[in-house]
Design a protein around this motif. Structure first.
Motif, mmCIF file in Angstrom:
data_model
loop_
_atom_site.group_PDB
_atom_site.id
_atom_site.type_symbol
_atom_site.label_atom_id
_atom_site.label_comp_id
_atom_site.label_asym_id
_atom_site.label_seq_id
_atom_site.Cartn_x
_atom_site.Cartn_y
_atom_site.Cartn_z
ATOM 1 N N TYR A 1 113.546 -47.202 140.411
ATOM 2 C CA TYR A 1 114.585 -47.998 141.067
ATOM 3 C C TYR A 1 115.590 -47.075 141.763
ATOM 4 O O TYR A 1 115.925 -47.274 142.926
ATOM 5 C CB TYR A 1 115.289 -48.899 140.046
ATOM 6 C CG TYR A 1 116.513 -49.560 140.610
ATOM 7 C CD1 TYR A 1 116.404 -50.660 141.446
ATOM 8 C CD2 TYR A 1 117.774 -49.070 140.333
ATOM 9 C CE1 TYR A 1 117.530 -51.263 141.989
ATOM 10 C CE2 TYR A 1 118.903 -49.659 140.866
ATOM 11 C CZ TYR A 1 118.769 -50.761 141.693
ATOM 12 O OH TYR A 1 119.884 -51.335 142.221
ATOM 13 N N ASN A 2 116.074 -46.061 141.052
ATOM 14 C CA ASN A 2 117.047 -45.137 141.629
ATOM 15 C C ASN A 2 116.428 -44.269 142.717
ATOM 16 O O ASN A 2 117.085 -43.954 143.712
ATOM 17 C CB ASN A 2 117.675 -44.268 140.541
ATOM 18 C CG ASN A 2 118.629 -45.048 139.682
ATOM 19 O OD1 ASN A 2 119.390 -45.871 140.181
ATOM 20 N ND2 ASN A 2 118.590 -44.828 138.384
ATOM 21 N N LEU A 3 115.161 -43.890 142.547
ATOM 22 C CA LEU A 3 114.479 -43.113 143.576
ATOM 23 C C LEU A 3 114.405 -43.894 144.886
ATOM 24 O O LEU A 3 114.738 -43.374 145.953
ATOM 25 C CB LEU A 3 113.067 -42.739 143.109
ATOM 26 C CG LEU A 3 112.204 -42.011 144.128
ATOM 27 C CD1 LEU A 3 112.689 -40.588 144.318
ATOM 28 C CD2 LEU A 3 110.759 -42.030 143.698
ATOM 29 N N PHE A 4 114.005 -45.150 144.799
ATOM 30 C CA PHE A 4 113.917 -45.961 146.011
ATOM 31 C C PHE A 4 115.307 -46.278 146.583
ATOM 32 O O PHE A 4 115.462 -46.403 147.798
ATOM 33 C CB PHE A 4 113.124 -47.242 145.755
ATOM 34 C CG PHE A 4 111.646 -46.970 145.589
ATOM 35 C CD1 PHE A 4 110.931 -46.331 146.583
ATOM 36 C CD2 PHE A 4 110.992 -47.333 144.432
ATOM 37 C CE1 PHE A 4 109.586 -46.060 146.435
ATOM 38 C CE2 PHE A 4 109.643 -47.068 144.275
ATOM 39 C CZ PHE A 4 108.935 -46.430 145.279
ATOM 40 N N PHE B 1 118.878 -42.794 152.382
ATOM 41 C CA PHE B 1 118.519 -41.686 153.267
ATOM 42 C C PHE B 1 117.882 -42.182 154.555
ATOM 43 O O PHE B 1 118.220 -41.720 155.644
ATOM 44 C CB PHE B 1 117.562 -40.740 152.534
ATOM 45 C CG PHE B 1 117.044 -39.617 153.384
ATOM 46 C CD1 PHE B 1 117.867 -38.562 153.727
ATOM 47 C CD2 PHE B 1 115.742 -39.627 153.843
ATOM 48 C CE1 PHE B 1 117.404 -37.528 154.507
ATOM 49 C CE2 PHE B 1 115.267 -38.597 154.629
ATOM 50 C CZ PHE B 1 116.097 -37.544 154.962
ATOM 51 N N MET B 2 116.962 -43.146 154.460
ATOM 52 C CA MET B 2 116.202 -43.576 155.627
ATOM 53 C C MET B 2 116.935 -44.629 156.455
ATOM 54 O O MET B 2 116.735 -44.708 157.668
ATOM 55 C CB MET B 2 114.834 -44.093 155.192
ATOM 56 C CG MET B 2 113.982 -43.009 154.557
ATOM 57 S SD MET B 2 112.413 -43.599 153.964
ATOM 58 C CE MET B 2 111.510 -43.622 155.489
ATOM 59 N N LEU B 3 117.751 -45.462 155.831
ATOM 60 C CA LEU B 3 118.467 -46.503 156.569
ATOM 61 C C LEU B 3 119.953 -46.169 156.603
ATOM 62 O O LEU B 3 120.421 -45.525 157.517
ATOM 63 C CB LEU B 3 118.214 -47.868 155.939
ATOM 64 C CG LEU B 3 116.753 -48.340 155.953
ATOM 65 C CD1 LEU B 3 116.594 -49.624 155.160
ATOM 66 C CD2 LEU B 3 116.263 -48.526 157.365
ATOM 67 N N SER B 4 120.682 -46.620 155.607
ATOM 68 C CA SER B 4 122.107 -46.305 155.509
ATOM 69 C C SER B 4 122.624 -46.857 154.187
ATOM 70 O O SER B 4 121.945 -47.622 153.499
ATOM 71 C CB SER B 4 122.890 -46.912 156.669
ATOM 72 O OG SER B 4 122.931 -48.320 156.542
ATOM 73 N N SER B 5 123.850 -46.484 153.868
ATOM 74 C CA SER B 5 124.449 -46.993 152.636
ATOM 75 C C SER B 5 124.761 -48.481 152.750
ATOM 76 O O SER B 5 124.831 -49.187 151.747
ATOM 77 C CB SER B 5 125.718 -46.211 152.302
ATOM 78 O OG SER B 5 126.649 -46.332 153.342
ATOM 79 N N VAL B 6 124.922 -48.966 153.983
ATOM 80 C CA VAL B 6 125.145 -50.403 154.179
ATOM 81 C C VAL B 6 123.918 -51.173 153.719
ATOM 82 O O VAL B 6 124.017 -52.164 152.983
ATOM 83 C CB VAL B 6 125.469 -50.705 155.657
ATOM 84 C CG1 VAL B 6 125.588 -52.195 155.880
ATOM 85 C CG2 VAL B 6 126.727 -49.998 156.080
#
Length: 169
Positions: free
Chosen positions: A25-28, A34-39
């Motif tokens: 869960y935390n890895l994804f 990383f790939m999209l954003s914190s939003v």
């Protein structure tokens, strides 16, 4: 607690499953950030309680009425609360990508923050220009073949005064 873990295969198995579930869960979650954003991480994180609740309903009605959760007259309040949670998360980081902008649309309930969003976008553009300018400035600092140092037109005396004469001898 430790004695129970050591002596019970069921608890050990549950612990291992729980450990790897939380790990993935935390890895994804980190990959999404990383790939999209914190939003997008925040938006997707809000689907967890919805998923758990729908799964509980599914278990109760389709697998076993001894497990899961029954639909009650208060379930509509849960749906409304989850909708408010998703809506609030979707507008919180506006005008960033992935957020809902409140610019007078029907979902904005008459709220128009266009001027604020424009100011934020101008600030972001200015920061990008400043970053590009600083990058160029740093590139100019690293001049490897300066004509100033290697110019034969500068006298030996001038080079000595500047502390660069030793480089040519």
């Amino acid at each position: 607690t430790w004695a129970m873990i050591v002596n019970s295969r069921n608890i050990q198995l549950a612990f291992i499953i729980y450990f790897f579930t939380i790990f993935f869960y935390n890895l994804f979650a980190v990959l999404v950030t990383f790939m999209l954003s914190s939003v997008w991480h925040a938006i997707l994180d809000n689907f967890r309680p919805i998923t758990v609740w729908v799964t509980d309903l599914f278990i109760f009605y389709f697998i076993s009425p001894l497990l899961g959760e029954v639909w009650t007259k208060y379930s509509y309040i849960q749906i409304a609360g989850m909708a408010v949670l998703l809506y609030g998360t979707a507008i919180y980081n506006a005008p960033n990508e992935g957020s809902l902008s409140l610019e007078g649309q029907w979902w904005a309930f008459g709220i128009d923050l266009s001027d604020e969003y424009a100011a934020i976008r101008r600030e972001q553009e200015e920061e990008e220009v400043d970053a590009r300018w600083e990058e160029k400035r740093q590139q100019f600092k690293v001049r490897t073949r300066s004509s100033f140092i290697e110019s034969p037109r500068i006298s030996v005396h001038t080079q000595a005064l500047r502390g660069i004469g030793a480089q040519h001898n």
